[in-house]
Design an enzyme around this catalytic site. Structure first.
Site, mmCIF file in Angstrom:
data_model
loop_
_atom_site.group_PDB
_atom_site.id
_atom_site.type_symbol
_atom_site.label_atom_id
_atom_site.label_comp_id
_atom_site.label_asym_id
_atom_site.label_seq_id
_atom_site.Cartn_x
_atom_site.Cartn_y
_atom_site.Cartn_z
ATOM 1 N N CYS A 1 0.786 -1.234 -0.019
ATOM 2 C CA CYS A 1 -0.182 0.051 0.044
ATOM 3 C C CYS A 1 0.813 1.097 0.251
ATOM 4 O O CYS A 1 1.700 1.119 0.862
ATOM 5 C CB CYS A 1 -0.976 0.070 1.283
ATOM 6 S SG CYS A 1 -2.097 1.326 1.132
ATOM 7 N N GLU B 1 -5.292 3.165 -10.321
ATOM 8 C CA GLU B 1 -5.715 2.148 -10.105
ATOM 9 C C GLU B 1 -6.930 1.901 -11.043
ATOM 10 O O GLU B 1 -7.417 0.696 -11.420
ATOM 11 C CB GLU B 1 -6.253 1.945 -8.708
ATOM 12 C CG GLU B 1 -5.025 2.176 -7.671
ATOM 13 C CD GLU B 1 -5.643 1.964 -6.287
ATOM 14 O OE1 GLU B 1 -5.880 0.831 -5.779
ATOM 15 O OE2 GLU B 1 -5.606 3.349 -5.555
ATOM 16 N N TRP C 1 -8.930 4.988 -0.139
ATOM 17 C CA TRP C 1 -9.553 5.859 -1.238
ATOM 18 C C TRP C 1 -8.605 5.667 -2.748
ATOM 19 O O TRP C 1 -7.630 4.930 -2.384
ATOM 20 C CB TRP C 1 -9.805 7.386 -1.063
ATOM 21 C CG TRP C 1 -8.356 8.157 -0.717
ATOM 22 C CD1 TRP C 1 -7.335 8.367 -1.504
ATOM 23 C CD2 TRP C 1 -7.996 8.332 0.655
ATOM 24 N NE1 TRP C 1 -6.419 9.241 -0.704
ATOM 25 C CE2 TRP C 1 -6.774 8.753 0.688
ATOM 26 C CE3 TRP C 1 -8.432 7.981 1.845
ATOM 27 C CZ2 TRP C 1 -5.899 9.402 1.811
ATOM 28 C CZ3 TRP C 1 -7.855 8.332 3.145
ATOM 29 C CH2 TRP C 1 -6.523 9.001 3.077
ATOM 30 N N ARG D 1 -0.057 4.837 3.025
ATOM 31 C CA ARG D 1 -0.158 4.558 4.651
ATOM 32 C C ARG D 1 0.373 5.814 5.477
ATOM 33 O O ARG D 1 0.388 5.771 6.623
ATOM 34 C CB ARG D 1 0.984 3.646 4.802
ATOM 35 C CG ARG D 1 0.782 2.107 4.508
ATOM 36 C CD ARG D 1 1.697 1.064 4.857
ATOM 37 N NE ARG D 1 2.513 0.842 3.406
ATOM 38 C CZ ARG D 1 3.584 0.159 3.656
ATOM 39 N NH1 ARG D 1 4.063 -0.269 4.591
ATOM 40 N NH2 ARG D 1 4.375 0.231 2.416
#
Length: 394
Positions: free
Chosen positions: A80, A257, A252, A83
Site C-alpha cells: 500500500c 488504479e 480511497w 500509509r
C-alpha cells in the site's frame, strides 16, 4: 537486519484450527502498550492472555487493542502506497455479528460510512475471529463493490472480464444481473449456520462517478463509470497471533488504479484501443506511443471526473510524495517500513515519481493482512464452478 516483528521467511499457510500464537501475542501486546502508554502496564494483561490461551487456545482482544492492531496492520501493509494516514483509520468492532443478515447490514453501513457525502474515509470492519475447531463467517467477494462480467456465447465478456468466473458462480447460485457493463455484483456471505447467501447492495451504499473528460465531449459516449470506495473484503487480518477472516477495509482510490489498470488492462475493460481510435491516433505500430497518449487522457478523465463531483481521489505523483513523507515519519519513530517496490511504484510514469528511485525493505511485519489460497479461489468463482452450486459452500 532482524528486529522484533520482522519475518523475512515466506508466510506459512494458515490452519484455521491452530491455537493463537502466544509468542506473537506477547510481542504484539508489548508493542501495543509501549506505543500507547495510556493503556497502562502490560504485564497484568499478558497474564490474562496466557491463561486464556492455555484454557481455550484463543484469547479476546480489547476494543483498544483491536483498534490499534488494525491501524498497525495498515502501517505494515507492504503493497500500500497510502500509509501516511494510517492513524486515521476508522475501526468498527463488529465481532458480535453472527447471522448473514447482521453481517450484510453492517457491510452496508461500512460502505455508507466510508463514502458518506462524497468524503471517502479509510474504514475497517472487524468481525469475529477464527477460533480453533469452529467454522467462521466470511465474504467470498474480493471487494465489497465490483462489477459483473458476463461471458457471451462467442467468448467475449460484457463488463469486467476479471469477474467473469465469479459472476458465473453467482448466477449458478440464482443471481440474475442486467447483463450490462457496470452491474454491481451481489455480496456472497457465508456463515456456519446458513451456508452462503446472496445480498444485493442498495444504491445508497454504492457511490459511483460517471467518467467524463475536461475537453473531449465524446468521452461521455463511452458510458464509463467507477465506484468510489475500494473495500477489500477477502483478506485475513492477523493481530497478535489471532486471525480475523472477515475484516473488509478501504482507503480511497489513486487515479491510476482505475485509469491505468481497471480501464486499461487488456484483461479488464481494455479501453486503450477504443480511446486511441476516438483520438484519431496511429495504432499501426507501437513506436507512435498511441497507448501512452491514450493512457494519459484516460487517467486525466478519471481524476477530473472525481474532482468535478467532489469525490476524494489522489494522483500518483501526489501519493508518491506522501509515501516518501511516511518513510521519513517512520524513520523518525525508529521503525523500518516494509514495502514491495512492484506495488509501490505507480503503473504509469513510474520513473517520474520519487518512489521509483530507491530500494525498500521487504518483510512480513505483523499485525498485517494476508490473502489465503481458498479465499482467492472463492473470489474467482473457482470453487463454485468446479463443484457446482450444491457444493459451493466450502
Amino acid at each position: 537486519m532482524t528486529v522484533p516483528g520482522y519475518r523475512n521467511a515466506p508466510v506459512p499457510a494458515w490452519d484455521p484450527n491452530e491455537p493463537a500464537d502466544l509468542a506473537e501475542a506477547e510481542e504484539f501486546l508489548r508493542l501495543c502498550y509501549a506505543e500507547q502508554p495510556r493503556l497502562g502496564p502490560v504485564e497484568p494483561r499478558l497474564a490474562v492472555i496466557r491463561a486464556q490461551v492455555a484454557a481455550t487456545g484463543s484469547y479476546v482482544h480489547t476494543t483498544e487493542e483491536l483498534t490499534w492492531g488494525a491501524k498497525v496492520a495498515w502501517r505494515n501493509a507492504s503493497r500500500c502506497i497510502g500509509r501516511l494516514y494510517w492513524r486515521s483509520l476508522v475501526v468498527l468492532d463488529r465481532r458480535r455479528a453472527r447471522t448473514a443478515e447482521e453481517i450484510y447490514a453492517l457491510l452496508v453501513r461500512h460502505l455508507c460510512t466510508a463514502g458518506d457525502s462524497s468524503t471517502v474515509r479509510p474504514v475497517i470492519s472487524v468481525f469475529a475471529p477464527a477460533v480453533p475447531g469452529r467454522p467462521y463467517a466470511r465474504v467470498w467477494n474480493e471487494q465489497l463493490i465490483r462489477y459483473a462480467g458476463y461471458r457471451t456465447a462467442t467468448g467475449e465478456v460484457v463488463g469486467d472480464p476479471r469477474y467473469a468466473g465469479f459472476t458465473a458462480a453467482m448466477q449458478a447460485l440464482g443471481w440474475r444481473g442486467k447483463g450490462e457493463a457496470f452491474d454491481v455484483l451481489p455480496l456472497a456471505i457465508e456463515t456456519p449456520m446458513e451456508g452462503v447467501r446472496l445480498f444485493e447492495l442498495p444504491e445508497r451504499a454504492v457511490l459511483e462517478v460517471p467518467i467524463l473528460h475536461p475537453e473531449l465531449g465524446w468521452f461521455a459516449e463511452l458510458g464509463l463509470r467507477w465506484h468510489a470506495v475500494p473495500a477489500i473484503s477477502n483478506m485475513r487480518l492477523r493481530v497478535g497471533g489471532m486471525n480475523y477472516p472477515l475484516a473488509p477495509f478501504n482507503g480511497w482510490y489513486m487515479g491510476t488504479e482505475i485509469g491505468a489498470r481497471n480501464f486499461a488492462d487488456p484483461d479488464r475493460y481494455d479501453m486503450l484501443p477504443v480511446v486511441a481510435r476516438r483520438l484519431g491516433l496511429d495504432t499501426s505500430r507501437e513506436s507512435t506511443l498511441w497507448r501512452d497518449r491514450a493512457l494519459v487522457e484516460l487517467n486525466r478523465a478519471v481524476l477530473w471526473s472525481f474532482e468535478r463531483v467532489g469525490v476524494k481521489i489522489t494522483d500518483h505523483h501526489t501519493e508518491s510524495d506522501r509515501f516518501l513523507a511516511h518513510l521519513r515519519n517512520e524513520a523518525r519513530a525508529g521503525r523500518e517500513v516494509p514495502a514491495d517496490w512492484s506495488w509501490i511504484v505507480p503503473p504509469m510514469s513510474g520513473g517520474a515519481t520519487g518512489v521509483f528511485h530507491r530500494y525498500y525493505h521487504e518483510a512480513d511485519q505483523r499485525p498485517n493482512f494476508y490473502l489465503d489460497p481458498q479465499a482467492s479461489a472463492l473470489a474467482s468463482g473457482a470453487v463454485c464452478l468446479l463443484h457446482g452450486p450444491a457444493q459451493c459452500v466450502a
